[in-house]
Design a protein around this motif. Structure first.
Motif, mmCIF file in Angstrom:
data_model
loop_
_atom_site.group_PDB
_atom_site.id
_atom_site.type_symbol
_atom_site.label_atom_id
_atom_site.label_comp_id
_atom_site.label_asym_id
_atom_site.label_seq_id
_atom_site.Cartn_x
_atom_site.Cartn_y
_atom_site.Cartn_z
ATOM 1 N N VAL A 1 2.445 -1.813 -5.044
ATOM 2 C CA VAL A 1 1.144 -1.797 -5.708
ATOM 3 C C VAL A 1 0.315 -2.981 -5.210
ATOM 4 O O VAL A 1 0.759 -4.124 -5.252
ATOM 5 N N ASN B 1 1.959 2.907 -6.017
ATOM 6 C CA ASN B 1 1.903 2.915 -4.559
ATOM 7 C C ASN B 1 3.335 2.759 -4.068
ATOM 8 O O ASN B 1 3.992 1.770 -4.367
ATOM 9 N N ALA C 1 -0.693 1.892 -12.285
ATOM 10 C CA ALA C 1 -1.031 1.741 -10.870
ATOM 11 C C ALA C 1 0.213 2.084 -10.072
ATOM 12 O O ALA C 1 1.302 1.589 -10.364
ATOM 13 N N ASP D 1 -8.310 0.334 -8.848
ATOM 14 C CA ASP D 1 -8.630 1.767 -8.825
ATOM 15 C C ASP D 1 -8.135 2.470 -10.088
ATOM 16 O O ASP D 1 -8.807 3.348 -10.629
ATOM 17 N N ALA D 2 -6.949 2.097 -10.572
ATOM 18 C CA ALA D 2 -6.409 2.707 -11.789
ATOM 19 C C ALA D 2 -7.282 2.345 -12.994
ATOM 20 O O ALA D 2 -7.563 3.192 -13.847
ATOM 21 N N ASP E 1 -4.973 -0.997 -5.759
ATOM 22 C CA ASP E 1 -4.373 0.073 -6.564
ATOM 23 C C ASP E 1 -4.594 -0.187 -8.048
ATOM 24 O O ASP E 1 -4.894 0.725 -8.818
ATOM 25 N N ALA E 2 -4.442 -1.434 -8.467
ATOM 26 C CA ALA E 2 -4.634 -1.785 -9.873
ATOM 27 C C ALA E 2 -6.100 -1.609 -10.270
ATOM 28 O O ALA E 2 -6.399 -1.030 -11.323
ATOM 29 N N LYS F 1 5.386 0.980 -9.034
ATOM 30 C CA LYS F 1 4.409 1.302 -10.074
ATOM 31 C C LYS F 1 4.515 0.274 -11.176
ATOM 32 O O LYS F 1 5.576 -0.325 -11.392
ATOM 33 N N SER G 1 -13.722 -0.319 -6.810
ATOM 34 C CA SER G 1 -13.054 -1.519 -6.302
ATOM 35 C C SER G 1 -13.697 -2.004 -5.008
ATOM 36 O O SER G 1 -13.532 -3.154 -4.617
#
Length: 189
Positions: free
Chosen positions: A121, A117, A115, A128-129, A125-126, A102, A82
């Motif tokens: 989120v 956090n 995702a 990275d997932a 975060d999205a 989430k 990311s």
């Protein structure tokens, strides 16, 4: 002369061994449950951040989600980190309004990632997932390798977003394609 020394060494070794294991077993038996219990407690604790909601609660209340429009113009390649997104500021923005702890990200072919956090989120975060699921795939394994954006369809599922991919980068970042375009423009003139 050596016999008393040997006996005393053997006695001290036997005494040391016989007394050591019970304390180690006792330490092993008592320490990990405390650590595990503490870790479970913190992950299940009801630490709440202002404004961050549980998506199932939003569904029960009928509160609709709004998606960050910045996700439509990342031009991000899903098998890269990311951190390769050109505009780093969008990574800090919440993925949804209101922010959720989430959310599931569903791909059209059936893959689903989550995702998470606790503070809400973010777009990072999205990404990275998604990256975690695709980081080991090479470019030729991916039919559509660029993020086009997310879609929330409350009719299909309230608690997940549909991930749309494309074969060409969209938006601001051009990745490797942007550099090639500049080079070809320079050679045409």
């Amino acid at each position: 002369m050596s016999e008393p020394l040997t006996l005393s060494k053997v006695d001290s070794a036997v005494d040391g061994l016989s007394s050591s294991p019970p304390t180690k077993e006792h330490d092993l038996a008592s320490s990990p449950p405390k650590d595990r219990g503490h870790r479970r407690g913190s992950s299940r604790s009801s630490v709440s951040y202002p404004g961050v909601r549980n998506i199932t609660e939003l569904e029960e209340e009928g509160v609709e989600l709004q998606l960050a429009v910045e996700t439509q113009s990342t031009g991000w390649k899903i098998n890269t980190s990311s951190s390769t997104v050109e505009d780093k500021e969008i990574l800090k923005k919440p993925l949804t309004t209101p922010p959720v702890r989430k959310i599931d990200l569903h791909f059209p072919l059936g893959l689903e990632v989550t995702a998470r956090n606790m503070r809400g989120v973010t777009i990072k975060d999205a990404l990275d997932a998604i990256h975690k699921a695709f980081k080991k795939r090479s470019d030729d394994e991916l039919d559509a390798a660029y993020l086009k954006g997310f879609q929330w369809d409350k009719e299909e599922s309230w608690t997940r977003l549909i991930v749309h991919l494309t074969t060409q980068p969209t938006g601001q970042i051009g990745g490797g394609g942007g550099g090639k375009k500049k080079k070809s423009k320079g050679s045409d003139e």
